[in-house]
Design a protein around this motif. Structure first.
Motif, PDB file in Angstrom:
ATOM      1  N   PRO A  12      18.453   5.679 -15.799  1.00 41.53           N
ATOM      2  CA  PRO A  12      17.640   6.905 -15.937  1.00 41.53           C
ATOM      3  C   PRO A  12      16.900   7.249 -14.654  1.00 41.53           C
ATOM      4  N   ASP A  13      16.730   8.541 -14.421  1.00 48.72           N
ATOM      5  CA  ASP A  13      16.051   9.006 -13.208  1.00 48.72           C
ATOM      6  C   ASP A  13      14.617   8.479 -13.129  1.00 48.72           C
ATOM      7  N   THR A  20      11.428   2.585  -7.306  1.00 50.70           N
ATOM      8  CA  THR A  20      11.335   2.907  -5.881  1.00 50.70           C
ATOM      9  C   THR A  20       9.883   2.971  -5.431  1.00 50.70           C
ATOM     10  N   ALA A  21       9.009   3.497  -6.287  1.00 50.01           N
ATOM     11  CA  ALA A  21       7.590   3.577  -5.938  1.00 50.01           C
ATOM     12  C   ALA A  21       6.924   2.202  -5.934  1.00 50.01           C
ATOM     13  N   VAL A  22       7.312   1.346  -6.890  1.00 47.35           N
ATOM     14  CA  VAL A  22       6.667   0.034  -7.019  1.00 47.35           C
ATOM     15  C   VAL A  22       7.211  -0.972  -6.011  1.00 47.35           C
ATOM     16  N   ARG A  23       8.530  -0.977  -5.801  1.00 50.84           N
ATOM     17  CA  ARG A  23       9.170  -1.949  -4.923  1.00 50.84           C
ATOM     18  C   ARG A  23      10.133  -1.249  -3.956  1.00 50.84           C
ATOM     19  N   PRO A  24       9.625  -0.443  -3.056  1.00 48.74           N
ATOM     20  CA  PRO A  24      10.514   0.332  -2.181  1.00 48.74           C
ATOM     21  C   PRO A  24      11.458  -0.527  -1.354  1.00 48.74           C
ATOM     22  N   GLU A  25      11.022  -1.741  -0.997  1.00 49.55           N
ATOM     23  CA  GLU A  25      11.846  -2.576  -0.125  1.00 49.55           C
ATOM     24  C   GLU A  25      13.052  -3.174  -0.843  1.00 49.55           C
ATOM     25  N   SER A  58       9.236   2.582 -18.403  1.00 49.51           N
ATOM     26  CA  SER A  58       8.773   2.991 -17.076  1.00 49.51           C
ATOM     27  C   SER A  58       9.323   2.092 -15.985  1.00 49.51           C
ATOM     28  N   LEU A  59       9.502   0.794 -16.283  1.00 48.71           N
ATOM     29  CA  LEU A  59      10.073  -0.141 -15.305  1.00 48.71           C
ATOM     30  C   LEU A  59      11.202  -0.953 -15.926  1.00 48.71           C
TER      31      LEU A  59
END
Length: 305
Positions: A12-13, A20-25, A58-59
């Motif tokens: 899901p989008d 991506t916001a929580v763990r961008p790396e 959400s995650l």
């Protein structure tokens, strides 16, 4: 056929944005591996995929499944492991279905991922679907059941040391007095708690669903060990729009605080303090996520406290 091919599993989008916001790396790697991981778990647990829920968690990728052995419906939840989600399985094990969704199986295929197999509830019927007075009555009854002594030698984290000032760069300048009061309340409350219970951590009407074996059951805990007023503060902030949109906001907020504190025998002053702290914290998080209307709602509620 008990497993879907990875190409049939669409991420899901919302999950993509949040990870991506929580763990961008590590988001690209984790998200790219997710369909194959879900497929492997379907095979390991002998499950047939019905459908992936969108937006889902959400995650977490959340899917409706059936068990191949007995055709019983269930839910497969594959989560990014964070400090908030790390102890979900332990809390559900401690509750053993009393007031919360029943955990059927759990695994950690890698250090960054948690897999839960859960009983299936009626996801389309959250407690939020009830009128507010009835929903609050059901919620307080359920929360009372969830507040149990923490198990011996538990690994649940304690209450986070609150720092409302962390939200300062995003909060409007006029929120300065609220921020200062929340900072003072956080410091006082964190150092003076006299009780410790297993807390849900994110208990609100959206995290309670209708069920077959009980009228309502809680889902998605962010479990903590701490005082009950912290948990109840999140429920106090639920449906803030219904109070903010009504006349006599300060009086309405005081009534809600009094009713919830009395119903669950929680100290009213501590509930007020934690509600202020969590309102400012939620406002900062909403601004960071680009949800300005939500932030303004929480700040207005906080101002009425």
């Amino acid at each position: 056929m008990s497993a879907a091919a990875p190409g049939q599993i669409t991420v899901p989008d919302r999950l993509t944005r949040n990870v991506t916001a929580v763990r961008p790396e590590e988001a690209d790697r984790w998200l790219a591996a997710l369909p194959a991981l879900v497929t492997a778990e379907l095979a390991r647990l002998r499950l047939t995929l019905d459908r992936v829920l969108d937006p889902g968690g959400s995650l977490a990728l959340v899917a409706y499944v059936h068990r191949d052995d007995d055709l019983a419906p269930a839910v497969l939840k594959v989560s990014l492991r964070t400090p908030g989600t790390a102890h979900e399985a332990e809390a559900l094990t401690a509750w053993a279905g009393r007031g919360a969704v029943l955990l059927l199986d759990s695994a950690a295929p890698d250090p960054g991922t948690t897999v839960l197999l859960l009983e299936r509830l009626h996801g389309e019927i959250p407690l939020r679907s009830l009128a507010e007075p009835k929903a609050m009555l059901e919620a307080t009854s359920l929360l009372h059941r969830l507040w149990t002594p923490v198990p011996a030698e538990h690994a649940f984290p304690g209450l986070p040391v609150p720092s409302p000032s962390a939200a300062a760069p995003d909060l409007p300048a006029e929120a300065g007095p609220l921020l200062a009061e929340a900072e003072e309340a956080a410091a006082a409350l964190a150092g003076s708690a006299t009780e410790e219970f297993l807390l849900h951590g994110d208990f609100h009407h959206g995290n309670v669903l209708a069920a077959d074996r009980a009228p309502w059951l809680a889902i998605d805990p962010r479990p903590l060990a701490g005082e009950r007023a912290y948990d109840l503060a999140r429920l106090t902030l639920d449906r803030a729009d219904t109070l903010v949109g009504s006349p006599g906001l300060p009086a309405a907020v005081r009534r809600r605080l009094h009713q919830l504190a009395e119903a669950l025998e929680v100290d009213r002053d501590r509930l007020r303090g934690w509600t202020l702290v969590r309102a400012v914290d939620l406002a900062g998080a909403a601004l960071t996520a680009g949800r300005r209307p939500d932030a303004e709602l929480y700040l207005e509620f906080a101002g009425a406290l």
